[in-house]
Design an enzyme around this catalytic site. Structure first.
Site, PDB file in Angstrom:
ATOM      1  N   HIS A   1     105.276  19.522  63.748  1.00 52.71           N
ATOM      2  CA  HIS A   1     106.430  19.904  65.038  1.00 52.71           C
ATOM      3  C   HIS A   1     107.383  18.822  65.034  1.00 52.71           C
ATOM      4  O   HIS A   1     107.277  17.642  64.066  1.00 52.71           O
ATOM      5  CB  HIS A   1     105.875  20.507  66.103  1.00 52.71           C
ATOM      6  CG  HIS A   1     106.829  21.355  67.027  1.00 52.71           C
ATOM      7  ND1 HIS A   1     107.828  20.818  67.702  1.00 52.71           N
ATOM      8  CD2 HIS A   1     106.585  22.294  67.376  1.00 52.71           C
ATOM      9  CE1 HIS A   1     108.527  21.775  68.337  1.00 52.71           C
ATOM     10  NE2 HIS A   1     107.678  22.904  68.398  1.00 52.71           N
TER      11      HIS A   1
ATOM     12  N   GLU B   1     118.215  23.644  59.473  1.00 53.42           N
ATOM     13  CA  GLU B   1     118.566  24.696  59.662  1.00 53.42           C
ATOM     14  C   GLU B   1     120.042  24.682  60.305  1.00 53.42           C
ATOM     15  O   GLU B   1     120.434  25.028  61.566  1.00 53.42           O
ATOM     16  CB  GLU B   1     117.672  25.435  60.880  1.00 53.42           C
ATOM     17  CG  GLU B   1     116.510  25.964  60.113  1.00 53.42           C
ATOM     18  CD  GLU B   1     115.502  26.897  61.149  1.00 53.42           C
ATOM     19  OE1 GLU B   1     116.048  26.909  62.328  1.00 53.42           O
ATOM     20  OE2 GLU B   1     114.668  27.264  60.830  1.00 53.42           O
TER      21      GLU B   1
ATOM     22  N   GLU C   1     109.964  26.237  55.753  1.00 52.80           N
ATOM     23  CA  GLU C   1     109.517  26.548  57.163  1.00 52.80           C
ATOM     24  C   GLU C   1     109.309  27.851  56.986  1.00 52.80           C
ATOM     25  O   GLU C   1     110.366  28.875  56.961  1.00 52.80           O
ATOM     26  CB  GLU C   1     110.247  26.060  57.973  1.00 52.80           C
ATOM     27  CG  GLU C   1     110.013  25.965  59.487  1.00 52.80           C
ATOM     28  CD  GLU C   1     111.075  25.734  60.437  1.00 52.80           C
ATOM     29  OE1 GLU C   1     111.505  24.530  60.360  1.00 52.80           O
ATOM     30  OE2 GLU C   1     111.271  26.387  61.423  1.00 52.80           O
TER      31      GLU C   1
ATOM     32  N   ALA D   1     110.578  34.547  65.853  1.00 54.73           N
ATOM     33  CA  ALA D   1     111.490  33.719  65.519  1.00 54.73           C
ATOM     34  C   ALA D   1     111.767  32.589  66.486  1.00 54.73           C
ATOM     35  O   ALA D   1     112.101  31.480  66.094  1.00 54.73           O
ATOM     36  CB  ALA D   1     112.889  34.330  65.013  1.00 54.73           C
ATOM     37  N   THR D   2     111.247  32.830  67.580  1.00 58.49           N
ATOM     38  CA  THR D   2     111.383  31.782  68.797  1.00 58.49           C
ATOM     39  C   THR D   2     110.057  30.742  68.563  1.00 58.49           C
ATOM     40  O   THR D   2     110.254  30.012  69.405  1.00 58.49           O
ATOM     41  CB  THR D   2     111.009  32.596  70.201  1.00 58.49           C
ATOM     42  OG1 THR D   2     109.793  33.157  70.070  1.00 58.49           O
ATOM     43  CG2 THR D   2     112.182  33.590  70.491  1.00 58.49           C
TER      44      THR D   2
ATOM     45  N   TRP E   1     105.221  26.385  59.737  1.00 55.02           N
ATOM     46  CA  TRP E   1     105.294  25.767  60.989  1.00 55.02           C
ATOM     47  C   TRP E   1     104.406  26.199  62.008  1.00 55.02           C
ATOM     48  O   TRP E   1     104.449  27.410  62.198  1.00 55.02           O
ATOM     49  CB  TRP E   1     106.669  26.106  61.427  1.00 55.02           C
ATOM     50  CG  TRP E   1     107.245  25.742  62.899  1.00 55.02           C
ATOM     51  CD1 TRP E   1     107.215  26.095  63.977  1.00 55.02           C
ATOM     52  CD2 TRP E   1     107.885  24.479  62.871  1.00 55.02           C
ATOM     53  NE1 TRP E   1     107.775  25.267  64.930  1.00 55.02           N
ATOM     54  CE2 TRP E   1     108.099  24.256  64.158  1.00 55.02           C
ATOM     55  CE3 TRP E   1     108.347  23.634  62.029  1.00 55.02           C
ATOM     56  CZ2 TRP E   1     108.898  23.138  64.704  1.00 55.02           C
ATOM     57  CZ3 TRP E   1     109.279  22.343  62.563  1.00 55.02           C
ATOM     58  CH2 TRP E   1     109.448  22.257  63.830  1.00 55.02           C
TER      59      TRP E   1
ATOM     60  N   LYS F   1     101.044  22.758  70.743  1.00 55.78           N
ATOM     61  CA  LYS F   1     102.070  23.396  71.799  1.00 55.78           C
ATOM     62  C   LYS F   1     101.408  24.571  72.040  1.00 55.78           C
ATOM     63  O   LYS F   1     101.035  25.546  71.211  1.00 55.78           O
ATOM     64  CB  LYS F   1     103.360  23.290  71.145  1.00 55.78           C
ATOM     65  CG  LYS F   1     104.496  23.715  72.020  1.00 55.78           C
ATOM     66  CD  LYS F   1     105.829  23.826  71.335  1.00 55.78           C
ATOM     67  CE  LYS F   1     106.881  24.258  72.345  1.00 55.78           C
ATOM     68  NZ  LYS F   1     108.284  24.720  71.878  1.00 55.78           N
ATOM     69  N   ASP F   2     101.742  25.205  73.174  1.00 55.64           N
ATOM     70  CA  ASP F   2     101.420  26.327  73.631  1.00 55.64           C
ATOM     71  C   ASP F   2     102.178  27.553  73.248  1.00 55.64           C
ATOM     72  O   ASP F   2     103.022  28.048  73.918  1.00 55.64           O
ATOM     73  CB  ASP F   2     101.606  26.467  75.290  1.00 55.64           C
ATOM     74  CG  ASP F   2     100.763  27.833  75.892  1.00 55.64           C
ATOM     75  OD1 ASP F   2     100.038  28.329  75.288  1.00 55.64           O
ATOM     76  OD2 ASP F   2     100.990  28.000  77.101  1.00 55.64           O
ATOM     77  N   GLU F   3     102.409  27.765  72.111  1.00 54.79           N
ATOM     78  CA  GLU F   3     103.137  28.867  71.277  1.00 54.79           C
ATOM     79  C   GLU F   3     102.447  29.321  70.164  1.00 54.79           C
ATOM     80  O   GLU F   3     101.732  28.695  69.452  1.00 54.79           O
ATOM     81  CB  GLU F   3     104.567  28.390  70.890  1.00 54.79           C
ATOM     82  CG  GLU F   3     104.527  27.300  69.918  1.00 54.79           C
ATOM     83  CD  GLU F   3     106.043  26.735  69.762  1.00 54.79           C
ATOM     84  OE1 GLU F   3     107.052  26.898  70.509  1.00 54.79           O
ATOM     85  OE2 GLU F   3     106.237  26.157  68.652  1.00 54.79           O
TER      86      GLU F   3
END
Length: 488
Positions: free
Chosen positions: A59, A163, A252, A258-259, A286, A291-293
């Protein structure tokens, strides 16, 4: 650091794909394959044999750089089987432009990869700075330094624009001219190593680049996707680019929407993995973070230096690990003995009516089977061994019994958006211009502005109030599955 002498081993049998054995008999992946190049739109090794690299992306190094170190990369090589690691150095959002010292973490990753004999991507991670030309001079200075330091090592791959995005930032007008200035700076120090160039619309529009390719024999074009958002239309764009002879590197991709969050979408991810394997496309997932995702590979509290237990891997991380191990010919196994309480012996009490399904056995490997445990049926969502059904809310087992699960099978979204943007949704259509008509009665709320960054703010657009659900810029309110929630 002292330069390493790369030993190239000539094989009598050509490798069809990059394996990932690091044993003394076979040597490292770089010893096996040496200098990479492009032939007929295909990444090949020094013998001219096709190569497919698979690995992980960090990240943002300014946020989660603690996970990028020699020990973690070694663990990824030895336990996961990665052959490439991507060091994602954001330019803005607290990255290199604001804090040039973050490049020291890039150097740490590159030197670890060289020592460990894997390939490494130096990623100039533009994102909220949507046009690569904004920091073009800084990019030239950075890549001059990196190529002077590491240009003699075949391990190194340069990614010069992560990107590019925004409705005005297109390949012909913005990205190709940028690349035509940055690549010669690299080539002055490093004439041979691969350069990856991002493409328009968050590195999705590879078809545009394929129609107007760069005049460099060792350039590849970046393609990015997220399994929960992107599907056949983008696969068609990749196939078109390949048909035009463009070399594609999936630098990636994520199992999430996509978020970076939502999901995980493992069935859709498998479709993409099959697609990449069939076309021999190299990739980096990725991302290596806690991280909390849902795209994060690790759970909160995971050890920054590797040695991750099953409990420390997220559903995405467990899935991606196994996919890399499959191609690396590493036998399936648990990452390390789990840190969860010992599940003990399998349920010794025969179920009152389990039907045809056996009791869960901690010694058994499961991939999609149904088992009976603690009075309930469970189905494995992915490869698992010695992970007790129901012991971990984010684990590999989905309850099938009448009683609803005590926790959702996917991690719940955070109640507040993270302060860092993660990867914004690259799947949105171009938002166009902001609403030119001022609202008749917006109250205290401003009109939406495509140049403004929003995280949780309320705006007025097209006669309606909208609130940002997560970090967003230049994404118009009103598109389905986007970052905006209607409030009236």
């Amino acid at each position: 650091m002292k330069k390493l002498t790369t030993i190239f081993i000539v094989f009598t049998l050509a490798l069809l794909f990059v394996g990932n054995s690091t044993s003394a008999n076979n040597g490292s992946v770089v010893e096996q394959n040496g200098q990479l190049s492009i032939q007929n739109g295909q990444l090949v090794n020094e013998h001219g044999d096709p190569v497919q690299l698979k690995g992980m992306s960090s990240h943002g190094l300014q946020w989660y750089g603690q996970f990028v170190n020699y020990d973690s990369i070694k663990w990824l090589r030895d336990d996961w089987g990665i052959t490439v690691f991507r060091a994602a150095m954001y330019t803005s959002s607290g990255g290199y432009i604001e804090d040039p010292s973050v490049k020291e973490k890039v150097k740490e990753a590159v030197e670890a990869a060289i020592d460990l004999g894997i390939y490494v991507i130096i990623d100039w991670h533009i994102l909220s700075d949507n046009d690569p030309n904004i920091y073009k001079e800084e990019a030239k200075e950075f890549f001059d330094e990196m190529s002077a330091l590491y240009g003699d090592y075949p391990n190194v791959i340069y990614e010069i624009a992560n990107e590019p995005n925004g409705h005005n930032v297109r390949w012909d007008s913005h990205i190709k001219p940028y690349a035509e200035e940055v690549i010669p700076v690299i080539r002055a120090n490093d004439p041979n190593n691969i350069v990856i160039v991002g493409t328009a619309t968050w590195s999705q529009d590879v078809h545009e680049a394929a129609d107007n390719q760069l005049d460099d024999p060792n350039v590849m074009y970046a393609f990015h996707f997220y399994a929960g958002t992107h599907g056949q239309q983008l696969r068609n764009q990749v196939d078109y680019a390949l048909s035009r002879g463009a070399a594609i590197f999936v630098s990636e991709w994520g199992t999430s929407a996509a978020t970076g969050d939502g999901g995980v979408f493992l069935d859709e991810a498998q479709v993409w993995i099959d697609f990449m394997d069939e076309r021999n496309l190299s990739w980096a997932n990725w991302s290596l973070t806690h991280k909390d995702e849902s795209s994060a590979a690790l759970m909160p509290g995971a050890n920054p230096t590797g040695g991750w237990t099953a409990a420390e891997l997220s559903p995405s991380g467990a899935f991606v690990r196994e996919k890399i191990r499959e191609s690396a010919s590493i036998p399936p196994s648990d990452p390390t003995p789990p840190s969860d309480p010992d599940p003990g012996e399998p349920d010794p009490t025969p179920p009152s009516d389990p039907g045809e399904y056996p009791a869960w056995d901690p010694n058994q490997i499961y991939t999609n089977e149904i088992v009976y445990h603690n009075g309930q049926l469970w189905q494995a969502k992915w490869w698992t061994q010695n992970q007790e059904p129901g012991a971990n809310q984010y684990g590999p087992w989905e309850p099938l019994g009448d009683a609803p699960p005590s926790e959702p099978s996917d991690p719940p979204p955070p109640s507040e958006p993270e302060p860092d943007p993660g990867e914004p949704d690259p799947g949105e259509p171009d938002p166009g211009e902001p609403d030119p008509t001022p609202p008749s009665d917006p109250g205290e709320y401003p009109a939406w502005d495509p140049t403004q960054i929003y995280t949780n703010e309320i705006v007025y657009h097209n006669g309606q109030l909208w609130q940002a659900k997560w970090w967003t810029q230049n994404q118009e309110p009103g598109y389905p599955y986007g970052p905006w929630e209607p409030l009236n």
